[in-house]
Write a protein that holds these residues in place. Structure first.
Motif, PDB file in Angstrom:
ATOM      1  N   SER A 189      36.065  37.443  31.532  1.00  0.00           N
ATOM      2  CA  SER A 189      35.279  37.331  30.713  1.00  0.00           C
ATOM      3  C   SER A 189      35.540  35.986  29.898  1.00  0.00           C
ATOM      4  O   SER A 189      34.608  35.105  29.773  1.00  0.00           O
ATOM      5  CB  SER A 189      35.069  38.263  29.459  1.00  0.00           C
ATOM      6  OG  SER A 189      34.035  37.968  28.355  1.00  0.00           O
ATOM      7  N   TRP A 213      26.683  33.741  30.166  1.00  0.00           N
ATOM      8  CA  TRP A 213      26.040  35.025  30.672  1.00  0.00           C
ATOM      9  C   TRP A 213      27.124  35.918  31.184  1.00  0.00           C
ATOM     10  O   TRP A 213      26.979  37.206  30.711  1.00  0.00           O
ATOM     11  CB  TRP A 213      25.072  34.639  32.022  1.00  0.00           C
ATOM     12  CG  TRP A 213      23.830  33.987  31.466  1.00  0.00           C
ATOM     13  CD1 TRP A 213      23.629  33.331  30.208  1.00  0.00           C
ATOM     14  CD2 TRP A 213      22.921  33.262  32.501  1.00  0.00           C
ATOM     15  NE1 TRP A 213      22.442  32.749  30.206  1.00  0.00           N
ATOM     16  CE2 TRP A 213      22.088  32.538  31.590  1.00  0.00           C
ATOM     17  CE3 TRP A 213      22.793  33.110  33.790  1.00  0.00           C
ATOM     18  CZ2 TRP A 213      21.015  31.568  32.028  1.00  0.00           C
ATOM     19  CZ3 TRP A 213      21.817  32.352  34.567  1.00  0.00           C
ATOM     20  CH2 TRP A 213      20.962  31.560  33.446  1.00  0.00           C
ATOM     21  N   ILE A 214      27.916  35.306  31.804  1.00  0.00           N
ATOM     22  CA  ILE A 214      28.885  36.477  32.624  1.00  0.00           C
ATOM     23  C   ILE A 214      29.948  36.901  31.370  1.00  0.00           C
ATOM     24  O   ILE A 214      30.471  38.224  31.200  1.00  0.00           O
ATOM     25  CB  ILE A 214      29.774  35.624  33.684  1.00  0.00           C
ATOM     26  CG1 ILE A 214      28.871  35.347  34.763  1.00  0.00           C
ATOM     27  CG2 ILE A 214      30.895  36.526  34.136  1.00  0.00           C
ATOM     28  CD1 ILE A 214      29.432  34.593  35.833  1.00  0.00           C
ATOM     29  N   LEU A 269      30.336  40.842  30.990  1.00  0.00           N
ATOM     30  CA  LEU A 269      31.453  41.657  31.560  1.00  0.00           C
ATOM     31  C   LEU A 269      31.823  42.767  30.444  1.00  0.00           C
ATOM     32  O   LEU A 269      32.406  43.842  30.944  1.00  0.00           O
ATOM     33  CB  LEU A 269      32.558  40.576  31.998  1.00  0.00           C
ATOM     34  CG  LEU A 269      32.316  40.129  33.373  1.00  0.00           C
ATOM     35  CD1 LEU A 269      33.615  39.188  33.530  1.00  0.00           C
ATOM     36  CD2 LEU A 269      32.479  41.077  34.417  1.00  0.00           C
ATOM     37  N   PHE A 271      35.439  32.559  31.661  1.00  0.00           N
ATOM     38  CA  PHE A 271      33.995  32.122  32.136  1.00  0.00           C
ATOM     39  C   PHE A 271      33.362  31.648  30.769  1.00  0.00           C
ATOM     40  O   PHE A 271      32.643  30.723  30.921  1.00  0.00           O
ATOM     41  CB  PHE A 271      32.876  33.343  32.558  1.00  0.00           C
ATOM     42  CG  PHE A 271      33.370  33.518  33.991  1.00  0.00           C
ATOM     43  CD1 PHE A 271      32.308  32.638  34.841  1.00  0.00           C
ATOM     44  CD2 PHE A 271      33.964  34.571  34.621  1.00  0.00           C
ATOM     45  CE1 PHE A 271      32.481  32.774  36.257  1.00  0.00           C
ATOM     46  CE2 PHE A 271      33.944  34.949  36.042  1.00  0.00           C
ATOM     47  CZ  PHE A 271      32.925  33.829  36.940  1.00  0.00           C
TER      48      PHE A 271
END
Length: 284
Positions: free
Chosen positions: A64, A160-161, A165, A67
């Motif tokens: 997380s 977003w990810i 997560l 990203f």
């Protein structure tokens, strides 16, 4: 006191774009410094609270954080190409729209027809708000906007990810805090090695930008405690003041010029973005 805690992330995340623009450096310097500064805060939190997590949770949390760096690279590039006052409302709006849609489609949020209707209306408001903040009268700024958006929009997937997560694991915010900061730092180091062939480690601006990472980490930690004390919805809504601070600060402190017409559309767009985010928080 609880409201004061809630204001810390709003101030920290709102002032960070202004501070990093003042410190300067290329996006690679800014990304590296942010990652290293965030890791320092993560280590302090780990030593103080000593939370334990299983290996799978640790891995997902670190991923997380990695990203997040992808999204941050796009945002820092946007500052350089479009300015803070243009980048921040667009970036924030697109983040909010994406995370809301992911929440509904993957995690089943906004249960019920009424919630989905209000949520859809909120998304429409935020999209309109983003479009308004992007209005420009200058052909040169339109070219800069187009150049910045080609990097900013695709890399927002990273944000977003980063947000999605942690929802897949059953652990407290403090427990996943260190692995997230570690993931951020490792991804920032890899990016610096690839993008600058290691020279970013020698640049003074990289080390100065550790301040930004430390502020980010402290703000993220304050948000965890604010959500516990005030409730997630209230804590989240208050953090949306950050986009107002950074956008207005870009114009007032960094002296980023906007015509009267651009300023008018930007302010209206900000109101719509914040209103949409408040709506999503209250139904979330």
């Amino acid at each position: 006191m609880n409201i004061l805690i809630a204001l810390i992330p709003a101030l920290g995340w709102g002032l960070n774009p202004l501070i990093i623009s003042k410190i300067g450096g290329k996006p690679v310097n800014q990304t590296l410094g942010t990652g290293m500064g965030a890791l320092v805060v993560g280590l302090v939190v780990q030593l103080l609270f000593r939370p334990s997590v299983d290996g799978w949770t640790f891995l997902l949390s670190a991923l997380s954080g990695a990203f997040w760096v992808l999204g941050q690279i796009g945002q820092y590039t946007g500052y350089a190409k479009m300015g803070v006052s243009t980048t921040m409302p667009i970036s924030t709006g697109v983040q909010l729209v994406g995370t809301s849609v992911i929440g509904v489609l993957i995690f089943g949020e906004w249960g019920g027809a009424t919630a989905k209707l209000i949520g859809f209306a909120a998304i429409v408001l935020m999209i309109i708000g983003v479009a308004m903040t992007a209005i420009t009268d200058s052909s040169d700024r339109r070219a800069s906007l187009a150049s910045g958006l080609t990097v900013l929009l695709p890399t927002t997937v990273g944000y977003w990810i980063y947000s999605a997560l942690p929802k897949a694991v059953d652990a407290s915010g403090v427990a996943i805090f260190f692995p997230q900061m570690l993931g951020m730092c490792l991804a920032a180091v890899v990016y610096a090695l690839v993008a600058s062939h290691g020279t970013a480690f020698k640049d003074a601006t990289s080390w100065k930008n550790m301040l930004v990472g430390a502020i980010f980490g402290a703000s993220a930690l304050a948000y965890i405690f604010s959500a516990k004390a005030n409730g997630v919805a209230t804590a989240y809504v208050i953090t949306q003041l950050s986009v107002v601070i950074s956008t207005l600060g870009g114009m007032l402190i960094l002296h980023e010029h906007k015509s009267h017409r651009e300023l008018r559309w930007t302010l209206v767009g900000l109101v719509l973005i914040v209103a949409g985010s408040v709506m999503t928080a209250l139904i979330g």
